[in-house]
Design a protein around this motif. Structure first.
Motif, PDB file in Angstrom:
ATOM      1  N   MET A  43     -23.968 108.969 -15.458  1.00 57.75           N
ATOM      2  CA  MET A  43     -22.895 107.993 -15.610  1.00 57.75           C
ATOM      3  C   MET A  43     -22.105 107.891 -14.323  1.00 57.75           C
ATOM      4  O   MET A  43     -21.982 108.862 -13.570  1.00 57.75           O
ATOM      5  CB  MET A  43     -21.937 108.413 -16.738  1.00 57.75           C
ATOM      6  N   ASN A  44     -21.597 106.673 -14.049  1.00 56.02           N
ATOM      7  CA  ASN A  44     -20.735 106.443 -12.895  1.00 56.02           C
ATOM      8  C   ASN A  44     -19.274 106.573 -13.352  1.00 56.02           C
ATOM      9  O   ASN A  44     -18.804 105.764 -14.175  1.00 56.02           O
ATOM     10  CB  ASN A  44     -20.976 105.049 -12.312  1.00 56.02           C
ATOM     11  N   LEU A  45     -18.542 107.554 -12.792  1.00 59.80           N
ATOM     12  CA  LEU A  45     -17.162 107.810 -13.219  1.00 59.80           C
ATOM     13  C   LEU A  45     -16.243 107.872 -12.004  1.00 59.80           C
ATOM     14  O   LEU A  45     -16.638 108.305 -10.917  1.00 59.80           O
ATOM     15  CB  LEU A  45     -17.079 109.140 -13.982  1.00 59.80           C
ATOM     16  N   GLN A  46     -14.950 107.422 -12.226  1.00 60.27           N
ATOM     17  CA  GLN A  46     -13.951 107.466 -11.162  1.00 60.27           C
ATOM     18  C   GLN A  46     -13.574 108.921 -10.837  1.00 60.27           C
ATOM     19  O   GLN A  46     -13.466 109.762 -11.723  1.00 60.27           O
ATOM     20  CB  GLN A  46     -12.695 106.703 -11.598  1.00 60.27           C
ATOM     21  N   GLU A  47     -13.345 109.197  -9.536  1.00 58.80           N
ATOM     22  CA  GLU A  47     -13.033 110.558  -9.116  1.00 58.80           C
ATOM     23  C   GLU A  47     -11.718 111.069  -9.711  1.00 58.80           C
ATOM     24  O   GLU A  47     -11.607 112.243 -10.062  1.00 58.80           O
ATOM     25  CB  GLU A  47     -12.960 110.626  -7.580  1.00 58.80           C
ATOM     26  N   ASP A  48     -10.700 110.155  -9.855  1.00 62.43           N
ATOM     27  CA  ASP A  48      -9.404 110.625 -10.374  1.00 62.43           C
ATOM     28  C   ASP A  48      -9.439 110.875 -11.868  1.00 62.43           C
ATOM     29  O   ASP A  48      -8.430 111.297 -12.452  1.00 62.43           O
ATOM     30  CB  ASP A  48      -8.291 109.625 -10.034  1.00 62.43           C
ATOM     31  N   ARG A  49     -10.570 110.621 -12.556  1.00 61.38           N
ATOM     32  CA  ARG A  49     -10.696 110.930 -13.969  1.00 61.38           C
ATOM     33  C   ARG A  49     -11.627 112.104 -14.175  1.00 61.38           C
ATOM     34  O   ARG A  49     -12.150 112.323 -15.267  1.00 61.38           O
ATOM     35  CB  ARG A  49     -11.209 109.720 -14.759  1.00 61.38           C
ATOM     36  N   LEU A  50     -11.867 112.878 -13.086  1.00 59.45           N
ATOM     37  CA  LEU A  50     -12.701 114.068 -13.160  1.00 59.45           C
ATOM     38  C   LEU A  50     -11.870 115.292 -12.837  1.00 59.45           C
ATOM     39  O   LEU A  50     -10.980 115.242 -11.978  1.00 59.45           O
ATOM     40  CB  LEU A  50     -13.875 113.968 -12.171  1.00 59.45           C
ATOM     41  N   GLU A  51     -12.161 116.396 -13.519  1.00 58.37           N
ATOM     42  CA  GLU A  51     -11.431 117.642 -13.296  1.00 58.37           C
ATOM     43  C   GLU A  51     -12.424 118.727 -12.933  1.00 58.37           C
ATOM     44  O   GLU A  51     -13.413 118.954 -13.643  1.00 58.37           O
ATOM     45  CB  GLU A  51     -10.667 118.046 -14.557  1.00 58.37           C
ATOM     46  N   TYR A  52     -12.185 119.387 -11.801  1.00 60.03           N
ATOM     47  CA  TYR A  52     -13.080 120.437 -11.335  1.00 60.03           C
ATOM     48  C   TYR A  52     -13.057 121.632 -12.290  1.00 60.03           C
ATOM     49  O   TYR A  52     -11.996 122.061 -12.736  1.00 60.03           O
ATOM     50  CB  TYR A  52     -12.661 120.881  -9.943  1.00 60.03           C
ATOM     51  N   VAL A  53     -14.224 122.170 -12.627  1.00 57.06           N
ATOM     52  CA  VAL A  53     -14.342 123.327 -13.520  1.00 57.06           C
ATOM     53  C   VAL A  53     -14.908 124.483 -12.717  1.00 57.06           C
ATOM     54  O   VAL A  53     -15.982 124.359 -12.116  1.00 57.06           O
ATOM     55  CB  VAL A  53     -15.242 123.013 -14.727  1.00 57.06           C
ATOM     56  N   LYS A  54     -14.147 125.602 -12.711  1.00 56.90           N
ATOM     57  CA  LYS A  54     -14.611 126.767 -11.962  1.00 56.90           C
ATOM     58  C   LYS A  54     -15.835 127.361 -12.612  1.00 56.90           C
ATOM     59  O   LYS A  54     -15.909 127.439 -13.852  1.00 56.90           O
ATOM     60  CB  LYS A  54     -13.515 127.834 -11.908  1.00 56.90           C
ATOM     61  N   PRO A  55     -16.774 127.827 -11.813  1.00 57.93           N
ATOM     62  CA  PRO A  55     -17.914 128.578 -12.405  1.00 57.93           C
ATOM     63  C   PRO A  55     -17.405 129.853 -13.056  1.00 57.93           C
ATOM     64  O   PRO A  55     -16.297 130.315 -12.803  1.00 57.93           O
ATOM     65  CB  PRO A  55     -18.800 128.871 -11.190  1.00 57.93           C
ATOM     66  N   GLU A  56     -18.220 130.428 -13.894  1.00 60.92           N
ATOM     67  CA  GLU A  56     -17.816 131.618 -14.639  1.00 60.92           C
ATOM     68  C   GLU A  56     -17.365 132.730 -13.708  1.00 60.92           C
ATOM     69  O   GLU A  56     -16.412 133.433 -13.969  1.00 60.92           O
ATOM     70  CB  GLU A  56     -18.982 132.111 -15.503  1.00 60.92           C
ATOM     71  N   LYS A  57     -18.011 132.927 -12.579  1.00 64.20           N
ATOM     72  CA  LYS A  57     -17.674 134.038 -11.695  1.00 64.20           C
ATOM     73  C   LYS A  57     -16.359 133.808 -10.969  1.00 64.20           C
ATOM     74  O   LYS A  57     -15.739 134.737 -10.485  1.00 64.20           O
ATOM     75  CB  LYS A  57     -18.797 134.275 -10.679  1.00 64.20           C
ATOM     76  N   GLU A  58     -15.896 132.529 -10.859  1.00 67.61           N
ATOM     77  CA  GLU A  58     -14.639 132.246 -10.187  1.00 67.61           C
ATOM     78  C   GLU A  58     -13.454 132.319 -11.122  1.00 67.61           C
ATOM     79  O   GLU A  58     -12.319 132.412 -10.697  1.00 67.61           O
ATOM     80  CB  GLU A  58     -14.688 130.848  -9.555  1.00 67.61           C
ATOM     81  N   GLN A  59     -13.702 132.207 -12.406  1.00 68.23           N
ATOM     82  CA  GLN A  59     -12.605 132.189 -13.357  1.00 68.23           C
ATOM     83  C   GLN A  59     -11.969 133.566 -13.465  1.00 68.23           C
ATOM     84  O   GLN A  59     -12.633 134.588 -13.436  1.00 68.23           O
ATOM     85  CB  GLN A  59     -13.114 131.739 -14.732  1.00 68.23           C
ATOM     86  N   LYS A  60     -10.668 133.578 -13.570  1.00 63.08           N
ATOM     87  CA  LYS A  60      -9.933 134.836 -13.698  1.00 63.08           C
ATOM     88  C   LYS A  60     -10.166 135.442 -15.058  1.00 63.08           C
ATOM     89  O   LYS A  60     -10.344 134.724 -16.045  1.00 63.08           O
ATOM     90  CB  LYS A  60      -8.437 134.591 -13.508  1.00 63.08           C
TER      91      LYS A  60
END
Length: 782
Positions: A674-691
Motif C-alpha cells: 500500500m502507498n501511505l503518507q509518511e506523517d501517518r506512519l509511526e516507527y516501531v522499534k525492533p524487539e531488541k531495541e525496546q526497553k
C-alpha cells in the motif's frame, strides 16, 4: 486598646456571642480575655487560623472537642504532691484522649489533602503526647470514676474477700427474713444497711427477740434497725476489708497522682492548646452563623467594608452599607438629623475593625479590607455624669481632650455628634477646629454632626468627604443607607408640609432661612436624586448583565449538547455501517474459500493473484469511517527502507519497501502493498531495541486509619486484613484499628493471629472504652 472604648463600641457583647459557640468551659473562659492585636502579622495569622477552621467545618461539619475538662487545678495539686481523686484522674484521662482524637483528626485532614491547613497542623504539633498516662489511668479507673479491680492484684483479692464476706452476712440475715415469725416480727422482709453494717428492720416490740446492736430508728419509732449478735463479727470482718480496700485505693490513687506530677507541665500546655482550638473553631462557627467573611488586612490605614452590617443587629433587620476610606480620603463627616443611623454606622466601622484585629470574621461581603490600627478611640453616646457634676457637653469634652493627648497617625477616631450640647454656633466652630487638628496628623477619622456649618467642610479640605444617611420623605422615616459624597440636609419643611402644616406658615419660615441655605438644600436634594438614579441604573445594569451571563451559559450548554448528540448519531451510524460491511466481508471470505477449494479439489483454473485482486475490490467497497485527525505523529528518527512501522489510519504493522517522490512510502502489510503518507506512519522499534517492561506498582488509594470487617465472611475478612496491613505500611501509618466486633470471637482470633505472625506489627491490643473495647483491635506498626 482601652477597656472603656471596647465597652463603648459593645465589643464585649460580640465576644459573649462568640463564647456561646465554644464547646468547652476552658474555651469560654479563655475567650473572655480575647483582646484585639495591634500587630499586622499576628492579626493575619489569627484570621488565617479562623479561615482554616471555616474550611474544616465546610468539609467535615464539626471538630472533635468533646470530653475536655479544666484539668489545670488537678495538675497543680498533683504538682505539689497532693492525691487526686478517681474522678479527677478520669477527667485527666478523658482530656488526654480528646487531645489524641483532635491530633488524629487534623492529621487525617492533612493527609487527605482536601484542604490546606498549615496553621492548624502547626497548632496540633504543639500538643504534648502523654498517651502512656492515659493508658495507666484507664487501666485502673473506669469512665464513671470508679477504681477497677484490675488496678492491682491486692485490690482484686481484697474485693473478692469483701464480696464473699458480704454474701455470707446477707445469706445469714436472709434466713431470718424467711423464718416462721418474720412477717410478725419484722417491719419488712429485707436486709438493709445502716452505718455501713448489715441490719434487719425489727418492730420495736420484738427488739429483745433478736438481740444485738441497734443502729437506727424510724421516724415513727415503730421500727428499729438491729444488727443481730450472730452477724456482728461478720460485719466487723467486712468493715476491716473495706478499710483495707480504702488503703489500697489510696495507694493506687497516690501512684497515679505521682505519674500526673511527672507530666504536669505537659498537661498545662495541652489544656492551653485545646483551649486555643476551641476558640478558633468558635470563631469559625460564629462566622458561619452570622454570615461573616474573612477580610484582608493592611497597616496603611485603608479600609473598605463592602455591604457591612452591625454585628449585634439581626441579619434580616440590619441595613448593609459600603464604606471606603483611608487612602485618598482619611476623614468622613456624616451630617443630617438625629435617629438616621449615623451612630450605628460609626459603631459598625469600629466593631468591624476590632473584630478583624481579634481574628474574627466580619459581617461584610467577600473582598472587604480592614486596617490594623495601633489604637481605636471613640466618643459615642450620652456621657452626662451626675456624680461628677458634668453636663453632656463637658463630659464629651473631657473624653475628647483625653483622646487628643493620646492619638497618633495610626489611630482610628470615632466622634459622635461632635460639638453638641452647647451653643450651635460655638459648637460648630469647635467641631471644625477639632476635625482640623486630628485630620492634619493623618489619623483616620469618622465624625457625625447635625450642624449645617459642617456640610461644606468636605468641599474645601483635601482628604475629607461628606456623607449623610438617606431619609425617605414619602414614608417620613430614615432608610439607614449611607450616602458617601452627599451631605445631609434638613427635611423639616418637607415633613411639616406632609404632616399638614399650612403653606403660608412654611413659606414664611423659608423666608427666614435666607437664599443661600435654600440653594444649598436644593443642591443637596439634586445630588441625592442623582445618586439614587445612578444606583438604580447600576442595579438594573447589573441585573441585565447577570441575565445575559446566564443566557450565555445556557446557550453554551445547549451547543455542547448538540455537539454531543451529533457525535452520538455519527458514531451510531458508523457502527451500523461497520456491521453491514463486516457481514459482507464474512460472506466474501466464504466465497473466496469456496474458490480456493474449487482450485484445490476441482482443479479449477483460478490463480492466487486473481483471488487477491477480488479481495481488494471487496475491501474497496467498505465505507471509510470519518475520523478526527489529531496532531501528526513525529518519528524518533528518519525512516528508511526496511524499517518496521505502524499505520495510524489502519492500525496494522508493516515494513517499508520503497520511498516515493510525493512524501509517500510503499508499505508491505501482509501480502498487500500500500502507498501511505509518511506523517501517518509511526516507527516501531525492533524487539531488541525496546526497553524491558518494568512492573509498575498499582496506585493504591490512601489507607484509612481503621478497617471495618463486620458483615464479612471469615476468609474474606482475613484476606482483607492482610491487604489492609500492606496498604497501611505503604501509607506510613504507625497505628491502625481493625473493627471485628465481638460475636463468637472467631473473627477476632483470626485477625490477631494475622497480626501476630506479621513481621511489621510491633504490638497489638484491644481498644479502650472510647475506641470500641473488645470489638476492636489496635495495632502498632514498625
Amino acid at each position: 486598646m482601652e477597656s472603656r472604648v471596647l465597652k463603648t463600641l459593645e465589643y464585649d457583647k460580640v465576644i459573649e456571642q462568640v463564647a456561646t459557640f465554644c464547646a468547652t468551659t476552658i474555651g469560654r473562659e479563655a475567650i473572655q480575655s480575647l483582646q484585639p492585636s495591634t500587630e499586622l502579622t499576628a492579626v493575619q495569622e489569627m484570621l488565617n487560623e479562623t479561615d482554616e477552621a471555616l474550611a474544616v467545618l465546610r468539609v467535615r461539619g464539626h471538630a472533635p472537642l468533646g470530653g475536655i475538662f479544666d484539668i489545670k487545678p488537678h495538675a497543680k495539686r498533683a504538682q505539689i504532691g497532693g492525691m487526686l481523686s478517681a474522678q479527677e484522674l478520669m477527667e485527666i484521662a478523658s482530656t488526654i484522649r480528646a487531645s489524641r482524637i483532635m491530633r488524629q483528626f487534623i492529621e487525617l485532614l492533612n493527609d487527605e489533602q482536601e484542604i490546606t491547613i498549615p496553621l492548624l497542623v502547626a497548632k496540633k504539633d504543639e500538643l504534648p503526647i502523654v498517651t502512656q498516662l492515659e493508658h495507666e489511668i484507664n487501666r485502673a479507673i473506669d469512665d464513671n470514676g470508679k477504681v477497677l479491680d484490675s488496678a492491682s492484684s491486692t485490690l482484686r483479692n481484697i474485693r473478692q474477700k469483701l464480696r464473699t464476706a458480704e454474701s455470707r452476712v446477707r445469706s445469714r440475715l436472709e434466713s431470718y427474713t424467711r423464718g416462721a415469725n418474720a412477717s410478725k416480727m419484722l417491719s419488712d422482709s429485707i436486709v438493709t444497711i445502716r452505718n455501713d453494717r448489715f441490719v434487719l428492720p425489727v418492730k420495736a416490740e420484738y427488739r429483745s427477740h433478736y438481740g444485738g446492736i441497734i443502729h437506727d430508728m424510724s421516724a415513727s419509732g415503730q421500727t428499729l434497725f438491729i444488727e443481730p449478735d450472730s452477724v456482728v463479727q461478720a460485719n466487723n470482718d467486712i468493715r476491716e476489708q473495706k478499710m483495707k480496700e480504702k488503703e489500697e485505693i489510696d495507694k493506687i490513687l497516690m501512684t497515679l497522682s505521682g505519674l500526673v506530677q511527672e507530666v504536669a507541665h505537659d498537661l498545662f500546655t495541652l489544656i492551653d492548646v485545646l483551649a486555643t482550638f476551641d476558640i478558633v473553631f468558635a470563631k469559625a462557627r460564629y462566622g458561619t452563623e452570622h454570615k461573616c467573611t474573612k477580610p484582608e488586612v493592611n497597616d496603611k490605614g485603608y479600609m473598605k467594608l463592602t455591604k457591612a452590617r452591625h454585628p449585634l443587629l439581626p441579619i434580616e433587620e440590619a441595613v448593609a452599607n459600603t464604606i471606603e476610606f483611608g487612602d485618598d480620603v482619611t476623614t468622613i463627616v456624616i451630617t443630617g438629623p438625629n435617629t438616621g443611623g449615623k451612630t450605628v454606622t460609626l459603631k459598625t466601622v469600629g466593631l468591624c475593625t476590632l473584630m478583624a484585629q481579634s481574628g474574627l470574621p466580619i459581617p461584610a461581603l467577600d473582598g472587604s479590607e480592614v486596617a490594623v490600627f495601633e489604637s481605636v478611640y471613640a466618643d459615642i453616646g450620652d456621657e452626662q455624669s451626675i456624680e461628677q457634676s458634668l453636663s453632656t457637653f463637658s463630659a464629651h469634652m473631657v473624653n475628647i481632650v483625653s483622646i487628643l493627648k493620646k492619638f497618633n497617625e495610626r489611630s482610628l477616631l470615632l466622634f459622635d455628634e461632635l460639638g453638641s450640647g452647647t451653643d450651635p454656633q460655638e459648637g460648630a466652630a469647635l467641631a471644625i477646629a477639632i476635625l482640623d487638628e486630628v485630620h492634619g496628623t493623618g489619623a483616620r477619622v469618622m465624625a457625625t454632626t447635625h450642624y449645617p456649618e459642617l456640610k461644606a467642610y468636605g468641599y474645601n479640605r483635601p482628604g475629607v468627604v461628606n456623607a449623610s444617611v438617606e431619609f425617605d420623605i414619602d414614608t417620613l422615616s430614615p432608610t439607614y443607607r449611607l450616602l458617601i459624597g452627599v451631605p445631609g440636609r434638613s427635611n423639616a419643611f418637607e415633613i411639616s408640609d406632609r404632616l399638614g402644616l399650612q403653606h403660608h406658615i412654611i413659606d414664611r419660615a423659608r423666608s427666614f432661612t435666607g437664599e443661600d441655605r435654600g440653594e444649598v438644600n436644593t443642591m443637596i436634594a439634586s445630588l441625592e436624586k442623582s445618586r439614587v438614579d445612578a444606583e438604580k441604573d447600576a442595579e438594573q445594569m447589573a441585573k441585565q448583565l447577570a441575565e445575559a451571563e446566564q443566557l450565555r451559559e445556557e446557550l453554551e450548554q445547549e451547543l455542547e449538547e448538540l455537539r454531543k448528540n451529533e457525535e452520538r448519531l455519527v458514531e451510531k451510524a458508523t457502527h451500523r455501517a461497520e456491521k453491514i460491511v463486516a457481514k459482507a466481508e464474512a460472506e466474501a471470505e466464504e466465497v473466496m474459500q469456496e474458490l480456493r477449494d474449487l482450485r484445490l479439489y476441482a482443479r479449477a483454473d483460478v490463480k492466487e493473484h486473481e483471488l487477491i485482486e477480488m479481495r481488494k475490490r471487496l475491501e474497496g467497497a467498505k465505507p471509510e469511517r470519518v475520523k478526527k485527525e489529531g496532531p501528526k505523529k513525529t518519528t524518533m528518527r528518519p525512516l528508511k527502507v526496511g524499517d518496521e512501522v505502524k499505520s495510524l489510519d489502519y492500525g496494522q504493522k508493516g515494513t517499508l519497501v520503497d520511498k516515493l517522490d510525493d512524501g509517500q512510502w510503499v508499505v508491505q502489510i501482509g501480502i498487500l502493498k500500500m502507498n501511505l503518507q509518511e506523517d501517518r506512519l509511526e516507527y516501531v522499534k525492533p524487539e531488541k531495541e525496546q526497553k524491558p517492561v518494568t512492573t509498575v506498582q498499582r496506585h493504591r488509594a490512601p489507607a484509612k486509619m481503621e478497617l471495618d470487617l463486620r458483615g464479612m465472611r471469615y476468609e474474606e475478612a482475613i484476606q482483607r486484613t492482610e491487604q489492609y496491613i500492606d496498604d497501611a505500611l505503604l501509607a506510613n501509618l504507625h497505628q491502625i484499628s481493625i473493627i471485628h466486633g465481638k460475636g463468637t470471637g472467631a473473627l477476632m482470633k483470626g485477625v490477631q493471629k494475622v497480626l501476630k505472625r506479621h513481621s511489621r506489627v510491633k504490638e497489638y491490643r484491644f481498644g479502650e472504652a472510647g475506641e470500641g473495647g473488645y470489638g476492636v483491635t489496635v495495632a502498632i506498626l514498625k
